[in-house]
Design an enzyme around this catalytic site. Structure first.
Site, PDB file in Angstrom:
ATOM      1  N   GLU A   1      43.450 -23.242   0.719  1.00 41.54           N
ATOM      2  CA  GLU A   1      42.458 -22.160   0.116  1.00 41.54           C
ATOM      3  C   GLU A   1      41.023 -22.550   0.197  1.00 41.54           C
ATOM      4  O   GLU A   1      40.029 -22.066  -0.539  1.00 41.54           O
ATOM      5  CB  GLU A   1      42.814 -21.600  -1.233  1.00 41.54           C
ATOM      6  CG  GLU A   1      44.151 -21.011  -1.194  1.00 41.54           C
ATOM      7  CD  GLU A   1      44.400 -19.402  -0.718  1.00 41.54           C
ATOM      8  OE1 GLU A   1      43.307 -19.121   0.027  1.00 41.54           O
ATOM      9  OE2 GLU A   1      45.491 -19.053  -0.890  1.00 41.54           O
TER      10      GLU A   1
ATOM     11  N   HIS B   1      42.477 -21.343  -8.819  1.00 44.64           N
ATOM     12  CA  HIS B   1      43.492 -20.223  -8.552  1.00 44.64           C
ATOM     13  C   HIS B   1      44.730 -20.482  -8.882  1.00 44.64           C
ATOM     14  O   HIS B   1      45.093 -21.722  -8.831  1.00 44.64           O
ATOM     15  CB  HIS B   1      43.305 -20.141  -6.933  1.00 44.64           C
ATOM     16  CG  HIS B   1      44.446 -19.633  -6.219  1.00 44.64           C
ATOM     17  ND1 HIS B   1      44.912 -18.014  -6.784  1.00 44.64           N
ATOM     18  CD2 HIS B   1      45.524 -19.724  -5.493  1.00 44.64           C
ATOM     19  CE1 HIS B   1      46.000 -17.977  -5.973  1.00 44.64           C
ATOM     20  NE2 HIS B   1      46.403 -18.813  -5.297  1.00 44.64           N
TER      21      HIS B   1
ATOM     22  N   HIS C   1      48.917 -18.744 -10.006  1.00 45.34           N
ATOM     23  CA  HIS C   1      49.684 -17.460 -10.044  1.00 45.34           C
ATOM     24  C   HIS C   1      50.112 -17.084 -11.336  1.00 45.34           C
ATOM     25  O   HIS C   1      51.460 -16.882 -11.778  1.00 45.34           O
ATOM     26  CB  HIS C   1      51.032 -17.891  -9.158  1.00 45.34           C
ATOM     27  CG  HIS C   1      50.562 -18.474  -7.856  1.00 45.34           C
ATOM     28  ND1 HIS C   1      51.718 -19.218  -7.096  1.00 45.34           N
ATOM     29  CD2 HIS C   1      49.525 -18.348  -6.923  1.00 45.34           C
ATOM     30  CE1 HIS C   1      50.928 -19.469  -5.861  1.00 45.34           C
ATOM     31  NE2 HIS C   1      49.680 -18.805  -5.965  1.00 45.34           N
TER      32      HIS C   1
ATOM     33  N   GLU D   1      39.360  -8.549 -27.868  1.00 47.01           N
ATOM     34  CA  GLU D   1      38.542  -9.294 -27.558  1.00 47.01           C
ATOM     35  C   GLU D   1      38.297  -9.451 -26.218  1.00 47.01           C
ATOM     36  O   GLU D   1      37.577 -10.325 -25.693  1.00 47.01           O
ATOM     37  CB  GLU D   1      38.537 -10.663 -28.497  1.00 47.01           C
ATOM     38  CG  GLU D   1      38.439 -10.440 -30.023  1.00 47.01           C
ATOM     39  CD  GLU D   1      37.998 -11.596 -30.704  1.00 47.01           C
ATOM     40  OE1 GLU D   1      37.866 -12.699 -30.023  1.00 47.01           O
ATOM     41  OE2 GLU D   1      37.891 -11.452 -31.929  1.00 47.01           O
TER      42      GLU D   1
ATOM     43  N   HIS E   1      50.071 -11.660  -5.872  1.00 45.86           N
ATOM     44  CA  HIS E   1      49.805 -12.976  -5.572  1.00 45.86           C
ATOM     45  C   HIS E   1      49.507 -13.971  -6.521  1.00 45.86           C
ATOM     46  O   HIS E   1      50.056 -14.706  -7.074  1.00 45.86           O
ATOM     47  CB  HIS E   1      49.104 -13.443  -4.330  1.00 45.86           C
ATOM     48  CG  HIS E   1      48.663 -14.873  -3.861  1.00 45.86           C
ATOM     49  ND1 HIS E   1      48.342 -15.070  -2.713  1.00 45.86           N
ATOM     50  CD2 HIS E   1      48.767 -15.948  -4.690  1.00 45.86           C
ATOM     51  CE1 HIS E   1      48.195 -16.219  -2.679  1.00 45.86           C
ATOM     52  NE2 HIS E   1      48.407 -16.929  -3.726  1.00 45.86           N
TER      53      HIS E   1
HETATM   54  O1  2HA Z   1      47.866 -23.763  -2.878  1.00 45.90           O
HETATM   55  O2  2HA Z   1      48.461 -21.067  -4.169  1.00 45.90           O
HETATM   56  O3  2HA Z   1      47.325 -19.571  -2.335  1.00 45.90           O
HETATM   57  C1  2HA Z   1      48.818 -22.896  -2.690  1.00 45.90           C
HETATM   58  C2  2HA Z   1      48.200 -21.738  -3.090  1.00 45.90           C
HETATM   59  C3  2HA Z   1      47.894 -20.765  -1.881  1.00 45.90           C
HETATM   60 ZN    ZN Z   2      48.086 -19.037  -4.445  1.00 47.09          ZN
END
Ligand code: 2HA
Ligand code: ZN
Length: 276
Positions: free
Chosen positions: A120, A143, A145, A173, A214
């Site tokens: 990414e 980032h 999940h 809040e 995602h």
């Molecule tokens: O790093 O999460 O979106 C792996 C991921 C790609």
């Molecule tokens: Zn990811």
């Protein structure tokens, strides 16, 4: 000799995210934009540690047109194929420091066994550029999940406005934590320049972006700021999911906060909510 604070904080954040269940196996990535004094102290900070420093940096020259605003910036960034359950045991293998150039990057330190930055990388570069153009103190992109957010985006057709207001309406809040709201990017193939560009556009107006079905991406001035945003949004998504499940009714038919309630919170706490 121990690692500098910013590397220790990144390592701790990856482990915290894995413990939350947000970074299964190789999921997730983080980057941190080094401060001027941290760049000047690189060799001093890493000498005596396991982290390799390179006199002749490996260079990737044809990655992308790197926005001017981040050319020359140094990013500490997790490796492709790093596992956040285990990264704390081998940060010199699973993280590295890159210097951004006009069209790619040079590897300055780390990735001791030859790993490369996360898939990414486009999103990280373009997100730093977008946020830096809004706030000179911006430093961190995360980032992951986050489970409840992913589930919420699978169960409901979400738009930026609907998701933002739904999450505000279940946790008083949360509007104070993310008054600029959350922007939603409809599902896209991960790891592409396109997803990076679309994310960068959305980040000009807020600090938090959901990649539908995602995960989520947040930006901030430090690790705590960035982690806290996701933690709050994920908590609210969990409350919304539980409320729908327990009551058996769509979210809005429950006793959630109204727009007037949210306006009252905003005026008491001196924030401006985006969609109100
Ligand atoms: O790093 O999460 O979106 C792996 C991921 C790609
Ligand atoms: Zn990811």
């Amino acid at each position: 000799m121990t690692y500098p604070k910013y590397l220790l904080e990144l390592v701790q954040t990856t482990y915290d995210m894995w413990q939350k269940g947000w970074d299964e196996y190789n999921g997730g990535n983080i980057s941190y934009r080094l401060k001027k004094d941290e760049i000047e102290k690189l060799s001093e900070d890493f000498s005596g540690t396991s982290y390799k420093l390179y006199d002749k940096p490996y260079e990737v020259k044809d990655l992308m047109a790197v926005p001017k605003i981040v050319q020359g910036e140094y990013l500490l960034i997790t490796a492709s194929g790093s596992h956040f359950r285990y990264l704390k045991e081998q940060p010199e293998i699973d993280t590295g420091i890159v210097k951004l150039t006009e069209n790619g990057y040079q590897i300055i330190a780390g990735y001791n066994t030859g790993k490369r930055p996360t898939s990414e990388i486009f999103m990280h570069i373009l997100s730093h550029a977008a946020r830096l153009s809004q706030n000179e103190n911006h430093r961190v992109v995360i980032h992951n999940h986050a489970t409840n957010i992913v589930l919420f985006s699978l169960l409901n057709e979400v738009t930026s406005e609907s998701l933002t207001k739904d999450l505000w309406s279940v946790l008083t809040e949360s509007i104070v934590v993310f008054p600029d709201g959350i922007s939603v990017l409809p599902w896209e193939v991960p790891g592409t320049r396109e997803i990076g560009e679309a994310t960068g556009e959305l980040l000009k107006e807020c600090r938090l972006v959901v990649w539908a079905k995602h995960g989520v991406l947040s930006t901030g001035v430090d690790f705590e700021d960035c982690f806290g945003l996701i933690e709050t949004a994920n908590k609210a998504a969990g409350l919304a999911l539980d409320l729908q499940r327990i009551s058996g009714k769509p979210l809005k038919e429950n006793n959630v906060l109204s727009d007037d309630d949210l306006r009252a919170v905003c005026s008491a706490l001196k924030v401006q909510g985006r969609y109100l």
